[in-house]
Design an enzyme around this catalytic site. Structure first.
Site, short mmCIF file in Angstrom:
data_model
loop_
_atom_site.label_atom_id
_atom_site.label_comp_id
_atom_site.label_asym_id
_atom_site.label_seq_id
_atom_site.Cartn_x
_atom_site.Cartn_y
_atom_site.Cartn_z
N ARG A 1 -57.07 50.90 65.98
CA ARG A 1 -57.69 50.66 64.67
C ARG A 1 -56.78 49.85 63.65
O ARG A 1 -55.31 50.13 63.75
CB ARG A 1 -58.11 51.99 64.20
CG ARG A 1 -58.84 52.93 65.07
CD ARG A 1 -59.76 53.72 64.49
NE ARG A 1 -59.13 55.06 64.08
CZ ARG A 1 -59.55 56.37 64.21
NH1 ARG A 1 -60.61 56.34 64.97
NH2 ARG A 1 -59.01 57.26 63.77
N GLY B 1 -47.30 53.35 52.70
CA GLY B 1 -46.08 54.15 52.26
C GLY B 1 -45.71 55.02 53.30
O GLY B 1 -46.64 56.04 53.56
N LYS B 2 -44.64 55.16 53.99
CA LYS B 2 -44.32 56.09 55.01
C LYS B 2 -44.41 57.54 54.69
O LYS B 2 -45.08 58.30 55.44
CB LYS B 2 -43.00 55.69 55.43
CG LYS B 2 -42.70 54.41 56.10
CD LYS B 2 -41.39 54.16 56.53
CE LYS B 2 -41.29 52.65 57.05
NZ LYS B 2 -42.43 52.16 58.10
N ASP C 1 -45.55 56.76 61.71
CA ASP C 1 -46.02 57.82 60.55
C ASP C 1 -46.87 58.67 61.17
O ASP C 1 -46.73 59.87 60.79
CB ASP C 1 -46.56 57.05 59.51
CG ASP C 1 -45.70 56.11 58.85
OD1 ASP C 1 -44.68 56.36 58.99
OD2 ASP C 1 -45.99 55.13 58.12
N GLY D 1 -54.82 48.96 59.90
CA GLY D 1 -54.23 49.58 58.93
C GLY D 1 -53.52 50.78 59.12
O GLY D 1 -53.24 51.10 60.21
N SER E 1 -45.44 51.27 73.43
CA SER E 1 -46.27 51.64 74.58
C SER E 1 -45.62 52.42 75.90
O SER E 1 -46.10 52.93 76.59
CB SER E 1 -46.97 50.44 75.01
OG SER E 1 -45.99 49.44 75.26
N ALA F 1 -46.50 58.85 52.18
CA ALA F 1 -47.92 59.22 52.05
C ALA F 1 -48.61 59.25 53.19
O ALA F 1 -49.36 59.96 53.53
CB ALA F 1 -48.37 58.40 50.94
N THR G 1 -39.12 56.94 69.58
CA THR G 1 -40.15 56.62 69.89
C THR G 1 -39.99 54.92 70.49
O THR G 1 -39.70 54.40 69.79
CB THR G 1 -41.33 56.74 68.75
OG1 THR G 1 -40.82 55.87 67.52
CG2 THR G 1 -41.42 58.15 68.27
P1 ATP Z 1 -44.57 51.40 63.24
O1 ATP Z 1 -43.37 51.02 62.36
O2 ATP Z 1 -45.29 50.11 63.71
O3 ATP Z 1 -45.44 52.30 62.37
P2 ATP Z 1 -42.63 52.47 64.97
O4 ATP Z 1 -42.08 51.18 65.55
O5 ATP Z 1 -42.09 53.43 64.01
O6 ATP Z 1 -44.42 52.18 64.61
P3 ATP Z 1 -43.39 53.14 67.89
O7 ATP Z 1 -42.49 53.67 68.60
O8 ATP Z 1 -44.12 51.60 67.91
O9 ATP Z 1 -43.07 53.54 66.17
O10 ATP Z 1 -44.63 53.94 67.72
C1 ATP Z 1 -44.84 55.38 67.59
C2 ATP Z 1 -45.59 56.12 68.67
O11 ATP Z 1 -47.06 55.63 68.63
C3 ATP Z 1 -45.10 56.04 70.13
O12 ATP Z 1 -44.14 57.03 70.38
C4 ATP Z 1 -46.57 56.08 70.80
O13 ATP Z 1 -46.93 57.32 70.94
C5 ATP Z 1 -47.76 55.65 69.88
N1 ATP Z 1 -47.75 54.02 70.15
C6 ATP Z 1 -47.21 52.91 69.62
N2 ATP Z 1 -47.81 51.85 70.33
C7 ATP Z 1 -48.44 52.26 71.17
C8 ATP Z 1 -49.22 51.60 72.10
N3 ATP Z 1 -49.29 50.13 72.29
N4 ATP Z 1 -49.86 52.40 73.21
C9 ATP Z 1 -49.97 53.60 73.04
N5 ATP Z 1 -49.28 54.35 72.00
C10 ATP Z 1 -48.51 53.55 71.10
O1 RIB Z 2 -44.91 52.57 58.26
C1 RIB Z 2 -45.89 51.80 58.00
C2 RIB Z 2 -45.69 51.57 56.31
O2 RIB Z 2 -44.51 50.91 56.09
C3 RIB Z 2 -46.72 50.96 55.53
O3 RIB Z 2 -47.89 51.76 55.08
C4 RIB Z 2 -46.12 50.39 54.51
O4 RIB Z 2 -46.49 50.76 53.38
C5 RIB Z 2 -44.58 50.37 54.89
O5 RIB Z 2 -44.10 51.58 53.89
#
Ligand code: ATP
Ligand code: RIB
Length: 309
Positions: free
Chosen positions: A290, A42-43, A257, A292, A228, A45, A225
């Site tokens: 990692r 959950g975003k 998150d 999760g 990568s 938490a 964001t």
């Molecule tokens: P998610 O929805 O998967 O939680 P997101 O799409 O909201 O993520 P991203 O922009 O993909 O957000 O990632 C957030 C931050 O995590 C990035 O700005 C970067 O700092 C880090 N990050 C994500 N993917 C990578 C990667 N492959 N290598 C290094 N850092 C990463």
């Molecule tokens: O941002 C990741 C989260 O989106 C997951 O933990 C899932 O619960 C959804 O809310």
């Protein structure tokens, strides 16, 4: 820690049910997956946990169902030393659940059943008004009703807090002006930014142009964001590009998150926006190595170690 350094997270909590697959099923198709697990998500938490593990003094306001998953969530958040004094329980809906599919390249698809999260109301926020008086930062996402976010942002501004909105998942409707006028910084990923700014990003220049035109929405600062590819930010009118850390990503769930929680901890400690973005980049780069959501989020000593390498 001085009382005005607290971070108030208002948002969702879910139980994540995760399966890996090499191939996503089409409608009517069944595929065999592997590596099933459940973990806390959950975003809202997630961001609260990220912030607490990294040294933040965190209060979480959310809503859970009166069920087993709700009880497990409370136990987990208590272990994370998060203040849950204003958490609400309802018997009108189940606790939030997310069905997550992860792929070998680290990417994912997510279906959220918000349940109790969708019942977190403006009234619940008014009940938590005392929490706003001691909070330096309000951090929110879009997994709870938008009128609740609007009320939280309004109260936060009444007490002079800094308001951070991570507009995730991408909004289906334009975000209301009454909400955006009280947001100090917006932190979308690329997809969310395209939707909010109504543009398609072809390259870094089009991202920059969108950031300039975003002023019409009434939001001062933005950090986009880009996984990568790092982040592009517009802070006080200045564009800032900061690369991501180089890591081998296995699962990006919760990367955004971790970034948001980490950024708020660093800002709450008085660090500059650039220092805070670098700290958040390092923290979120560890989380993608990692599996999760909450289970992948780093502790402060891990971020310090990564910075010193
Ligand atoms: P998610 O929805 O998967 O939680 P997101 O799409 O909201 O993520 P991203 O922009 O993909 O957000 O990632 C957030 C931050 O995590 C990035 O700005 C970067 O700092 C880090 N990050 C994500 N993917 C990578 C990667 N492959 N290598 C290094 N850092 C990463
Ligand atoms: O941002 C990741 C989260 O989106 C997951 O933990 C899932 O619960 C959804 O809310």
């Amino acid at each position: 820690m001085k009382s005005k350094e607290k971070i108030l997270v208002v948002g969702s909590s879910n139980t994540d049910i995760v399966i890996n697959t090499d191939h996503f099923p089409q409608k009517g198709e069944t595929v065999i997956g592997y590596g099933f697990m459940t973990n806390r998500g959950g975003k809202g938490a997630n961001q609260a946990v990220a912030a607490s593990r990294l040294g933040g003094n965190v209060i979480f306001v959310g809503k859970l169902g009166k069920d087993r998953l709700g009880k497990e969530t409370i136990a987990a958040l208590q272990k994370e030393k998060i203040d849950l004094s204003y958490l609400k329980i309802t018997d009108k809906a189940p606790s939030g659940v997310a069905l997550i599919t992860t792929f070998p390249d680290g990417d994912n698809t997510i279906i959220v059943n918000p349940g109790a999260n969708s019942l977190l109301s403006p009234n619940d926020i008014r009940d938590a008004e005392t929490a706003f008086t001691t909070s330096k930062i309000l951090l929110m996402q879009l997994e709870i009703p938008v009128e609740t976010l609007t009320e939280a942002a309004r109260i936060a501004k009444k007490y002079g807090s800094y308001v951070v909105l991570n507009p995730a998942p991408a909004p289906k409707q334009p975000l209301p002006k009454e909400l955006l006028k009280n947001v100090d910084i917006l932190i979308p990923n690329e997809t969310e930014a395209e939707q909010i700014f109504g543009v398609t990003f072809k390259d870094k220049d089009s991202v920059k142009q969108a950031m300039v035109s975003m002023e019409s929405l009434g939001v001062k600062d933005v950090i986009i964001t880009m996984g990568s590819k790092g982040v592009l930010a517009r802070i006080n009118g200045t564009i800032l590009g900061i690369p991501a850390c180089k890591v081998e990503a296995v699962d990006t769930t919760g990367a955004g998150d971790t970034f948001c929680g980490a950024l708020c901890v660093s800002l709450s400690q008085g660090n500059s926006m650039e220092e805070s973005i670098r700290f958040a980049n390092t923290a979120s780069s560890i989380s993608v190595t990692r599996r999760g959501a909450q289970m992948a989020m780093p502790y402060l000593n891990e971020v310090k170690e990564a910075v010193s390498i």
